[in-house]
Design a protein around this motif. Structure first.
Motif, PDB file in Angstrom:
ATOM      1  N   ARG A 193       0.724  -1.114   0.001  1.00 64.07           N
ATOM      2  CA  ARG A 193      -0.059  -0.068  -0.010  1.00 64.07           C
ATOM      3  C   ARG A 193       0.976   1.244   0.133  1.00 64.07           C
ATOM      4  O   ARG A 193       1.768   1.455   1.023  1.00 64.07           O
ATOM      5  CB  ARG A 193      -1.058  -0.056   1.171  1.00 64.07           C
ATOM      6  N   ILE A 194       0.653   2.068  -0.855  1.00 65.27           N
ATOM      7  CA  ILE A 194       1.531   3.400  -0.998  1.00 65.27           C
ATOM      8  C   ILE A 194       0.669   4.558  -1.168  1.00 65.27           C
ATOM      9  O   ILE A 194      -0.166   4.661  -1.906  1.00 65.27           O
ATOM     10  CB  ILE A 194       2.476   3.355  -2.437  1.00 65.27           C
ATOM     11  N   ARG A 195       1.094   5.563  -0.451  1.00 63.20           N
ATOM     12  CA  ARG A 195       0.730   6.838  -0.377  1.00 63.20           C
ATOM     13  C   ARG A 195       1.749   7.817  -0.996  1.00 63.20           C
ATOM     14  O   ARG A 195       2.506   7.910  -0.149  1.00 63.20           O
ATOM     15  CB  ARG A 195      -0.218   7.370   0.779  1.00 63.20           C
ATOM     16  N   ALA A 196       1.717   8.234  -2.218  1.00 68.35           N
ATOM     17  CA  ALA A 196       2.949   8.954  -2.622  1.00 68.35           C
ATOM     18  C   ALA A 196       2.316  10.287  -3.216  1.00 68.35           C
ATOM     19  O   ALA A 196       1.304  10.717  -3.653  1.00 68.35           O
ATOM     20  CB  ALA A 196       3.691   8.272  -3.643  1.00 68.35           C
ATOM     21  N   ARG A 197       3.409  11.449  -3.283  1.00 72.08           N
ATOM     22  CA  ARG A 197       3.287  12.545  -3.862  1.00 72.08           C
ATOM     23  C   ARG A 197       4.532  12.919  -4.664  1.00 72.08           C
ATOM     24  O   ARG A 197       5.486  12.799  -4.189  1.00 72.08           O
ATOM     25  CB  ARG A 197       2.997  13.583  -2.688  1.00 72.08           C
ATOM     26  N   HIS A 198       4.370  13.384  -5.923  1.00 77.25           N
ATOM     27  CA  HIS A 198       5.415  13.694  -6.960  1.00 77.25           C
ATOM     28  C   HIS A 198       6.363  12.509  -6.963  1.00 77.25           C
ATOM     29  O   HIS A 198       7.347  12.652  -6.657  1.00 77.25           O
ATOM     30  CB  HIS A 198       6.195  14.825  -6.414  1.00 77.25           C
ATOM     31  N   LEU A 199       5.911  11.171  -7.285  1.00 75.01           N
ATOM     32  CA  LEU A 199       6.786  10.290  -7.615  1.00 75.01           C
ATOM     33  C   LEU A 199       6.494   9.298  -8.989  1.00 75.01           C
ATOM     34  O   LEU A 199       5.494   9.169  -9.422  1.00 75.01           O
ATOM     35  CB  LEU A 199       6.140   9.231  -6.626  1.00 75.01           C
ATOM     36  N   HIS A 200       7.693   9.249  -9.469  1.00 75.84           N
ATOM     37  CA  HIS A 200       7.813   8.678 -10.950  1.00 75.84           C
ATOM     38  C   HIS A 200       8.704   7.301 -10.583  1.00 75.84           C
ATOM     39  O   HIS A 200       9.705   7.510  -9.783  1.00 75.84           O
ATOM     40  CB  HIS A 200       8.299   9.562 -12.049  1.00 75.84           C
ATOM     41  N   ALA A 201       8.160   6.399 -11.297  1.00 73.24           N
ATOM     42  CA  ALA A 201       9.071   4.976 -11.337  1.00 73.24           C
ATOM     43  C   ALA A 201       9.011   4.578 -12.603  1.00 73.24           C
ATOM     44  O   ALA A 201       8.375   4.532 -13.463  1.00 73.24           O
ATOM     45  CB  ALA A 201       8.214   4.042 -10.418  1.00 73.24           C
ATOM     46  N   GLU A 202      10.445   3.868 -12.946  1.00 79.59           N
ATOM     47  CA  GLU A 202      10.785   3.332 -14.216  1.00 79.59           C
ATOM     48  C   GLU A 202      11.497   1.939 -13.942  1.00 79.59           C
ATOM     49  O   GLU A 202      12.436   1.884 -13.239  1.00 79.59           O
ATOM     50  CB  GLU A 202      11.650   4.317 -14.939  1.00 79.59           C
TER      51      GLU A 202
ATOM     52  N   ARG B 240       3.464   6.928 -13.077  1.00 79.37           N
ATOM     53  CA  ARG B 240       3.366   8.310 -12.598  1.00 79.37           C
ATOM     54  C   ARG B 240       2.458   8.716 -11.687  1.00 79.37           C
ATOM     55  O   ARG B 240       1.437   8.639 -11.989  1.00 79.37           O
ATOM     56  CB  ARG B 240       3.738   9.341 -13.929  1.00 79.37           C
ATOM     57  N   ILE B 241       2.967   9.491 -10.510  1.00 82.99           N
ATOM     58  CA  ILE B 241       1.922  10.413  -9.616  1.00 82.99           C
ATOM     59  C   ILE B 241       2.595  11.627  -9.639  1.00 82.99           C
ATOM     60  O   ILE B 241       3.667  11.885  -8.966  1.00 82.99           O
ATOM     61  CB  ILE B 241       1.969   9.610  -8.410  1.00 82.99           C
ATOM     62  N   ASP B 242       1.825  12.646 -10.177  1.00 82.85           N
ATOM     63  CA  ASP B 242       2.160  13.885 -10.277  1.00 82.85           C
ATOM     64  C   ASP B 242       1.660  14.942  -9.106  1.00 82.85           C
ATOM     65  O   ASP B 242       2.616  15.730  -8.703  1.00 82.85           O
ATOM     66  CB  ASP B 242       1.698  14.713 -11.673  1.00 82.85           C
ATOM     67  N   GLU B 243       0.639  14.607  -8.512  1.00 89.58           N
ATOM     68  CA  GLU B 243       0.027  15.373  -7.323  1.00 89.58           C
ATOM     69  C   GLU B 243       0.264  14.422  -6.063  1.00 89.58           C
ATOM     70  O   GLU B 243       1.240  13.880  -5.631  1.00 89.58           O
ATOM     71  CB  GLU B 243      -1.491  15.799  -7.629  1.00 89.58           C
ATOM     72  N   GLU B 244      -0.959  13.695  -5.792  1.00 93.95           N
ATOM     73  CA  GLU B 244      -0.738  12.815  -4.562  1.00 93.95           C
ATOM     74  C   GLU B 244      -1.750  11.754  -4.799  1.00 93.95           C
ATOM     75  O   GLU B 244      -2.983  11.909  -5.413  1.00 93.95           O
ATOM     76  CB  GLU B 244      -1.221  13.439  -3.139  1.00 93.95           C
ATOM     77  N   ALA B 245      -1.378  10.386  -4.658  1.00 94.17           N
ATOM     78  CA  ALA B 245      -2.543   9.136  -4.878  1.00 94.17           C
ATOM     79  C   ALA B 245      -2.166   8.266  -3.857  1.00 94.17           C
ATOM     80  O   ALA B 245      -0.991   8.148  -3.443  1.00 94.17           O
ATOM     81  CB  ALA B 245      -2.145   8.750  -6.143  1.00 94.17           C
TER      82      ALA B 245
END
Length: 321
Positions: free
Chosen positions: A59-68, A120-125
């Motif tokens: 379970r992840i709560r993230a803000r401004h996070l990109h993963a590759e 990509r999470i650009d705001e918060e999710a």
């Protein structure tokens, strides 16, 4: 069957919950994927992982996070799992196997760890991922590569799976170790039910992709002799993007560009070896086969046959007499 030791060792830092903040937090998160952020000093990620027999949930709560997840990481333990994902709040984007989708609450997504992908999470999710062994999917007739990057609306089984995952990952009622295997069994059966309910969509998309591949091959056969015809022109003819065209041939023996080159080489070889075309010069054969110049033709032909066009013609002429 339980999560193997190699996987468990990589996930220990997330067991029970961990908070990652700023640029240093991005480094700590980079386990199966390379993490980055458009605003690294504003980045914040709270992640918790729980193990249930052969599967585990994150379970992840993230803000401004990109993963590759890049090709150089595909030999790690995560390559044996698919992520069946749900977004609880906010929005995120995923990209895999030529598919690009935005995900919000009410949708299910699947990412195959055996293939590169981006999120990509650009705001918060906030989201939950259930890691399902690829061998489990394959054992039940589901090819993970066909599902990679897909999203679909929740089905009855997906709603049930979502609610269980939301409960067991909330942290308010931890699952006792003695019950983890039983919960894992329930998650396993629900995950398979979710795949079963969504299979018609996957098969329909697979059939559509097969149709596009056949159309692409037909267009190549019709237009290969035009030197200006290339992969971009093929995509335009099919009314798809070059990226989607590339994805259409993922897993096939030849890419679209390679099929175009092979068709031209095959046609040129036929003309070089033909009795009725023996009066044609090599330059004329190059032009009739869709090559823009003699040098380009010679290089491509040598790569394919190991000899020059003239040598190929000489060999076939001597064999004919």
């Amino acid at each position: 069957m339980t999560v193997d030791d190699a996987m468990r060792e990589r996930r220990d830092r997330f067991e029970g919950g961990a908070l990652f903040i700023g640029p240093e937090g991005l480094e700590g998160l980079s386990v199966s994927s390379r993490m980055s952020s458009p605003r690294p000093h504003h980045h914040r990620t709270l992640v918790a992982t729980m193990t249930f027999g052969e599967m585990f949930a994150t379970r992840i709560r993230a803000r401004h996070l990109h993963a590759e997840r890049s090709p150089d990481r595909l030999d790690d333990p995560y390559s044996g799992y698919a992520q069946l994902g749900f977004v609880l709040s906010g929005r995120m984007r995923i990209e895999q196997a030529g598919r690009q989708n935005a995900i919000a609450p009410g949708a299910v997504s699947l990412l195959a760890g055996s293939l590169p992908f981006r999120t990509r999470i650009d705001e918060e999710a906030e989201s939950i991922q259930l890691y399902v062994p690829l061998r489990l999917m394959r054992a039940h007739g589901y090819a993970p590569e066909s599902w990679a990057g897909l999203t679909w609306d929740v089905t009855p089984s997906a709603v049930a799976l979502h609610e269980i995952l939301r409960t067991v990952t909330s942290g308010t009622n931890p699952v006792p170790a003695t019950s983890a295997t039983h919960v894992g069994h329930a998650l396993r059966e629900l995950a398979l039910a979710v795949l079963h309910e969504a299979a018609d969509r996957v098969h329909a998309e697979y059939d559509a992709r097969a149709m596009y591949r056949e159309r692409a091959r037909a267009v190549i056969a019709d237009r290969f002799a035009d030197p200006s015809f290339d992969v971009a022109a093929l995509a335009e003819e099919l009314r798809v993007s070059p990226r989607y065209l590339h994805a259409l041939f993922h897993g096939e023996d030849l890419t679209a560009g390679a099929q175009l080159r092979a068709t031209r080489i095959r046609h040129a070889a036929t003309l070089l070896a033909g009795v009725r075309t023996r009066d044609l010069t090599v330059a004329e054969i190059a032009r009739l086969s869709g090559f823009g110049g003699d040098d380009q033709f010679a290089r491509a032909f040598r790569r394919a046959h190991g000899i020059t066009p003239s040598q190929y013609r000489a060999q076939h002429r001597s064999a004919a007499y």
